[in-house]
Scaffold this motif. Structure first.
Motif, PDB file in Angstrom:
ATOM      1  N   ALA A  16      -0.767 -21.298 -41.959  1.00  0.00           N
ATOM      2  CA  ALA A  16       0.353 -20.525 -42.502  1.00  0.00           C
ATOM      3  C   ALA A  16       1.185 -19.904 -41.386  1.00  0.00           C
ATOM      4  N   LEU A  17       0.516 -19.520 -40.297  1.00  0.00           N
ATOM      5  CA  LEU A  17       1.216 -18.930 -39.157  1.00  0.00           C
ATOM      6  C   LEU A  17       1.682 -19.978 -38.155  1.00  0.00           C
ATOM      7  N   ARG A  18       1.281 -21.243 -38.380  1.00  0.00           N
ATOM      8  CA  ARG A  18       1.632 -22.362 -37.494  1.00  0.00           C
ATOM      9  C   ARG A  18       1.127 -22.141 -36.075  1.00  0.00           C
ATOM     10  N   VAL A  19      -0.123 -21.704 -35.999  1.00  0.00           N
ATOM     11  CA  VAL A  19      -0.763 -21.462 -34.709  1.00  0.00           C
ATOM     12  C   VAL A  19      -2.146 -22.116 -34.726  1.00  0.00           C
ATOM     13  N   ASP A  20      -2.539 -22.711 -33.617  1.00  0.00           N
ATOM     14  CA  ASP A  20      -3.881 -23.295 -33.518  1.00  0.00           C
ATOM     15  C   ASP A  20      -4.941 -22.201 -33.605  1.00  0.00           C
ATOM     16  N   PRO A  21      -6.086 -22.471 -34.257  1.00  0.00           N
ATOM     17  CA  PRO A  21      -7.165 -21.482 -34.300  1.00  0.00           C
ATOM     18  C   PRO A  21      -7.591 -21.010 -32.913  1.00  0.00           C
ATOM     19  N   GLU A  22      -7.577 -21.921 -31.938  1.00  0.00           N
ATOM     20  CA  GLU A  22      -8.006 -21.573 -30.587  1.00  0.00           C
ATOM     21  C   GLU A  22      -7.086 -20.556 -29.919  1.00  0.00           C
ATOM     22  N   ARG A  23      -5.927 -20.346 -30.492  1.00  0.00           N
ATOM     23  CA  ARG A  23      -4.979 -19.356 -29.958  1.00  0.00           C
ATOM     24  C   ARG A  23      -4.819 -18.165 -30.908  1.00  0.00           C
ATOM     25  N   THR A  24      -5.806 -17.986 -31.770  1.00  0.00           N
ATOM     26  CA  THR A  24      -5.738 -16.958 -32.816  1.00  0.00           C
ATOM     27  C   THR A  24      -6.922 -16.006 -32.709  1.00  0.00           C
ATOM     28  N   LEU A  25      -6.672 -14.736 -32.953  1.00  0.00           N
ATOM     29  CA  LEU A  25      -7.714 -13.705 -32.948  1.00  0.00           C
ATOM     30  C   LEU A  25      -7.921 -13.197 -34.365  1.00  0.00           C
ATOM     31  N   MET A  26      -9.179 -13.232 -34.840  1.00  0.00           N
ATOM     32  CA  MET A  26      -9.529 -12.647 -36.131  1.00  0.00           C
ATOM     33  C   MET A  26     -10.148 -11.288 -35.891  1.00  0.00           C
ATOM     34  N   VAL A  27      -9.642 -10.270 -36.589  1.00  0.00           N
ATOM     35  CA  VAL A  27     -10.136  -8.904 -36.444  1.00  0.00           C
ATOM     36  C   VAL A  27     -10.690  -8.449 -37.793  1.00  0.00           C
ATOM     37  N   GLY A  28     -11.944  -8.010 -37.799  1.00  0.00           N
ATOM     38  CA  GLY A  28     -12.567  -7.551 -39.035  1.00  0.00           C
ATOM     39  C   GLY A  28     -13.679  -6.573 -38.762  1.00  0.00           C
ATOM     40  N   ASP A  29     -14.515  -6.369 -39.772  1.00  0.00           N
ATOM     41  CA  ASP A  29     -15.594  -5.385 -39.622  1.00  0.00           C
ATOM     42  C   ASP A  29     -16.921  -5.865 -40.168  1.00  0.00           C
ATOM     43  N   THR A  30     -17.021  -7.159 -40.535  1.00  0.00           N
ATOM     44  CA  THR A  30     -18.256  -7.667 -41.120  1.00  0.00           C
ATOM     45  C   THR A  30     -18.622  -9.028 -40.527  1.00  0.00           C
ATOM     46  N   PRO A  31     -19.863  -9.464 -40.730  1.00  0.00           N
ATOM     47  CA  PRO A  31     -20.244 -10.810 -40.304  1.00  0.00           C
ATOM     48  C   PRO A  31     -19.398 -11.894 -40.966  1.00  0.00           C
ATOM     49  N   ALA A  32     -18.911 -11.648 -42.181  1.00  0.00           N
ATOM     50  CA  ALA A  32     -18.050 -12.634 -42.836  1.00  0.00           C
ATOM     51  C   ALA A  32     -16.770 -12.864 -42.043  1.00  0.00           C
ATOM     52  N   ASP A  33     -16.232 -11.806 -41.448  1.00  0.00           N
ATOM     53  CA  ASP A  33     -15.036 -11.944 -40.610  1.00  0.00           C
ATOM     54  C   ASP A  33     -15.358 -12.729 -39.342  1.00  0.00           C
TER      55      ASP A  33
END
Length: 246
Positions: A198-215
């Motif tokens: 959706a953001l048109r960015v490769d996963p390898e260039r993306t940061l996921m920020v969360g607070d659980t193991p699911a994130d």
């Protein structure tokens, strides 16, 4: 030989990529609950729900009721100590269907107070029932100023968009990737791939920020991951660390 001219260092696998070769972060994915915002205090939750029905609870009664309801299971709160058998099916689908989500959490609340259950769920849909962390808006504004696209990726059974607008961060988010809309929940890599696409960015260039193991499941999709510690609602949550990782 270790320490020879070949540059091998003991204890460091040769396959490990040097940190200096990491791909730059070009997009950020953010969890909602526990990362961007937190639900209201349990006693306030119960008190406000009762007020919406024209009832006033004293502090003592509200505290006892809040404890029982939280133990039974609250959306945005701890998981229930036990899911009643008659709710097992909707519990399994709670983040995949609007109907299942409401049925789950109204049903859990009804095991304590059936009359109050619908009003308690409605608090979840109201901006007044949530509190942003102190560093949410400054971080999102900084990302927008830097031209870094952002998606909210949430396991959730209702539409966050209007709520995000009322809380003041909808215009700082480019995409909302919600489990009930796409039929996938974290930690399934598919939901993270969907967000990156959706953001048109490769996963390898993306940061996921969360607070659980699911994130943290975003790592299986190829994303970098930042897991934040628990923080009190309204306090600084550590989101500023995102800016230092760009």
């Amino acid at each position: 030989m270790p320490g020879s001219a070949h540059g091998y260092r003991a204890g460091v696998p040769e396959s490990v990529e040097p940190l200096s070769f990491r791909r730059p972060i070009e997009a950020v994915l953010l969890d909602f609950h526990g990362t961007i915002a937190q639900v209201e205090d349990p006693v306030r939750w119960v008190t406000k729900a009762a007020e919406s029905l024209g009832n006033t609870l004293d502090r003592g009664k509200a505290t006892v009721l809040a404890d029982r309801l939280t133990t039974a299971g609250r959306a945005g709160g701890p998981k229930p100590y036990r899911v009643p058998p008659h709710l097992a099916e909707v519990w399994a689908d709670r983040d995949l269907s609007q109907h299942a989500h409401r049925a789950t959490y109204e049903g859990l609340a009804a095991t304590v107070d059936a009359g109050l259950a619908p009003a308690l769920y409605d608090r979840l849909l109201a901006a007044d029932g949530w509190e942003l962390y102190a560093d949410t808006l400054p971080t999102l504004r900084a990302l927008r100023a830097a031209g870094v696209p952002v998606a909210v990726v949430s396991n959730i059974g209702f539409d966050l968009r209007d709520l995000a607008g009322e809380l003041g961060f909808a215009d700082l988010v480019d995409e909302f990737v919600l489990s009930y809309e796409i039929g996938r929940t974290k930690p399934d890599p598919a939901i993270f791939h969907k967000a990156c696409a959706a953001l048109r960015v490769d996963p390898e260039r993306t940061l996921m920020v969360g607070d659980t193991p699911a994130d943290a499941g975003a790592a299986a999709a190829g994303c970098s991951v930042l897991v934040l510690p628990e923080s009190e609602p309204g306090k600084v949550h550590g989101l500023g660390a995102v800016l230092r990782l760009l």
